[in-house]
Design a protein around this motif. Structure first.
Motif, PDB file in Angstrom:
ATOM      1  N   GLU A 185       0.841  -1.203   0.000  1.00  0.00           N
ATOM      2  CA  GLU A 185       0.000   0.000   0.000  1.00  0.00           C
ATOM      3  C   GLU A 185       0.873   1.249   0.000  1.00  0.00           C
ATOM      4  N   VAL A 186       0.529   2.209  -0.864  1.00  0.00           N
ATOM      5  CA  VAL A 186       1.277   3.467  -0.907  1.00  0.00           C
ATOM      6  C   VAL A 186       0.934   4.297   0.311  1.00  0.00           C
ATOM      7  N   MET A 187       1.947   4.727   1.030  1.00  0.00           N
ATOM      8  CA  MET A 187       1.777   5.570   2.210  1.00  0.00           C
ATOM      9  C   MET A 187       1.715   7.039   1.790  1.00  0.00           C
ATOM     10  N   PRO A 188       0.873   7.839   2.443  1.00  0.00           N
ATOM     11  CA  PRO A 188       0.766   9.255   2.072  1.00  0.00           C
ATOM     12  C   PRO A 188       2.022  10.034   2.445  1.00  0.00           C
ATOM     13  N   ALA A 189       2.383  10.973   1.598  1.00  0.00           N
ATOM     14  CA  ALA A 189       3.550  11.828   1.856  1.00  0.00           C
ATOM     15  C   ALA A 189       3.153  13.006   2.732  1.00  0.00           C
ATOM     16  N   GLU A 190       4.167  13.654   3.297  1.00  0.00           N
ATOM     17  CA  GLU A 190       3.999  14.871   4.089  1.00  0.00           C
ATOM     18  C   GLU A 190       3.053  14.688   5.278  1.00  0.00           C
ATOM     19  N   LYS A 191       3.110  13.514   5.897  1.00  0.00           N
ATOM     20  CA  LYS A 191       2.399  13.304   7.153  1.00  0.00           C
ATOM     21  C   LYS A 191       3.171  12.289   7.981  1.00  0.00           C
ATOM     22  N   PRO A 192       3.038  12.329   9.312  1.00  0.00           N
ATOM     23  CA  PRO A 192       3.776  11.379  10.149  1.00  0.00           C
ATOM     24  C   PRO A 192       3.272   9.962   9.950  1.00  0.00           C
ATOM     25  N   LEU A 193       4.211   9.006   9.911  1.00  0.00           N
ATOM     26  CA  LEU A 193       3.900   7.591   9.713  1.00  0.00           C
ATOM     27  C   LEU A 193       4.554   6.792  10.846  1.00  0.00           C
ATOM     28  N   PHE A 194       3.771   5.987  11.535  1.00  0.00           N
ATOM     29  CA  PHE A 194       4.309   5.182  12.637  1.00  0.00           C
ATOM     30  C   PHE A 194       4.321   3.713  12.246  1.00  0.00           C
ATOM     31  N   PHE A 195       5.480   3.063  12.473  1.00  0.00           N
ATOM     32  CA  PHE A 195       5.601   1.639  12.169  1.00  0.00           C
ATOM     33  C   PHE A 195       6.242   0.906  13.344  1.00  0.00           C
ATOM     34  N   ALA A 196       5.742  -0.288  13.582  1.00  0.00           N
ATOM     35  CA  ALA A 196       6.303  -1.118  14.643  1.00  0.00           C
ATOM     36  C   ALA A 196       7.602  -1.754  14.173  1.00  0.00           C
ATOM     37  N   ALA A 197       8.375  -2.262  15.112  1.00  0.00           N
ATOM     38  CA  ALA A 197       9.610  -2.968  14.776  1.00  0.00           C
ATOM     39  C   ALA A 197       9.293  -4.146  13.862  1.00  0.00           C
ATOM     40  N   GLY A 198      10.133  -4.338  12.861  1.00  0.00           N
ATOM     41  CA  GLY A 198       9.943  -5.435  11.930  1.00  0.00           C
ATOM     42  C   GLY A 198       9.302  -5.035  10.618  1.00  0.00           C
ATOM     43  N   ALA A 199       8.740  -3.823  10.558  1.00  0.00           N
ATOM     44  CA  ALA A 199       8.095  -3.370   9.323  1.00  0.00           C
ATOM     45  C   ALA A 199       9.134  -3.172   8.231  1.00  0.00           C
TER      46      ALA A 199
END
Length: 333
Positions: free
Chosen positions: A85-99
């Motif tokens: 999935e394409v993540m949106p630009a210019e906004k904060p993105l949080f990912f867990a360990a292992g992503a």
């Protein structure tokens, strides 16, 4: 926060806003080619604008989160994907360990910037963390990134970044419902570059000046972080004057001995002996940073006052963005 590079792509380096304080010592500015995208990625995670980001050239790069991370990206060189999935630009993105995240092709530009809360932690050299590849200093060991490299963020993150991360991690969200509108900070026409005529423009004949301001030029294959060579009508001198080596900065457009144009970019030299025909308005340098070989551009003249007004308006807009994010997460400006 920590990531491991799986695939580094064509050219990925650590950059910040550059090292302007050493120009007199012949040290180039370096820094992010697209300063606007670099700054917006930082703003999206609550960072100071000058904190180090990763500058990706084109796509075909990927990395793995070794710990929970708060990141943001900006720029037209690639699209960041997670689980397809394409993540949106210019906004904060949080990912867990292992992503595992991957940058895929975006045909609209060249460079993309990845910010992490706290900024990427590398040694500071001459007041900057920017990489200057020709002499191998700054950034990550003075070189471009490679598969297997591990990068860490600074442990000191801002109150805003901490608040964003706490909100997203506690609610199991990848990103919030807001984003910065980079499009609103850029002109609709991204292929017309606004310039201020420079010191030696009168050295060239009328037909050359008219062509410069009315005819298209193409970005040549011989283009990099030092400068973009342009293909198009050659400039013809009307004087035999010669220029002693004099100060140049990113954005200066020089005319070579055979009449070709070169737009100096972030890693350009600090002095040069070619005539300076124009200077790209500061607000349009990010447009130049996203140009790739084969792209066509045109130049249009504006006054130095107009260039200054455009710059001040953009800085005002950027300040409003910072204030809005600060108010949202800390209720302070």
């Amino acid at each position: 926060m920590e990531i491991s590079i799986i695939k580094a792509g064509l050219l990925t380096t650590v950059q910040d806003c550059g090292r302007y304080q050493h120009l007199a010592e012949a040290i180039p500015v370096s820094g992010a080619m697209d300063q606007l995208a670099h700054r917006l990625a930082n703003k999206a995670v609550g960072n100071n604008d000058n904190l180090a980001t990763l500058e990706f050239t084109y796509a075909n790069a990927s990395f793995k989160a070794l710990s929970p991370i708060l990141i943001a990206y900006s720029g037209d060189g690639a699209l960041l994907t997670y689980n397809g999935e394409v993540m949106p630009a210019e906004k904060p993105l949080f990912f867990a360990a292992g992503a595992t995240l991957t940058f895929i092709h975006n045909p609209h530009g060249v460079r993309t910037y990845l910010a992490v809360a706290g900024g990427w932690e590398v040694p500071e050299v001459l007041g900057s963390k920017s990489t200057y590849l020709p002499v191998k200093f700054g950034g990550f060991e003075g070189r471009k990134l490679a598969a297997g490299d591990v990068l860490r963020s600074s442990e000191a993150i801002s109150t805003v970044a901490a608040a964003i991360m706490q909100q997203l991690s506690s609610k199991a969200l990848i990103y919030p419902n807001w984003r910065i509108s980079r499009e609103s900070l850029l002109p609709l026409d991204r292929k017309t570059i606004r310039v201020v005529l420079a010191n030696e423009f009168s050295w060239f004949d009328a037909s050359s000046i008219i062509a410069f301001l009315t005819k298209p030029y193409q970005i040549a294959l011989r283009s990099d972080r030092m400068g973009y060579h342009l293909s198009g009508k050659a400039m013809v001198r009307k004087t035999k004057k010669e220029l002693l080596s004099t100060a140049v900065t990113p954005g200066i457009i020089q005319v070579t001995g055979n009449g070709d144009l070169v737009i100096l970019m972030a890693d350009c030299q600090t002095t040069g002996g070619y005539p300076r025909i124009a200077h790209v308005a500061a607000v349009d340098l990010p447009l130049c940073a996203q140009l790739k070989p084969g792209d066509e551009i045109s130049f249009t003249e504006i006054s130095s006052d107009e260039a200054e007004e455009l710059y001040l308006q953009q800085e005002h807009d950027l300040l409003l963005i910072t204030n809005a994010i600060n108010i949202k997460y800390t209720n302070t400006i």
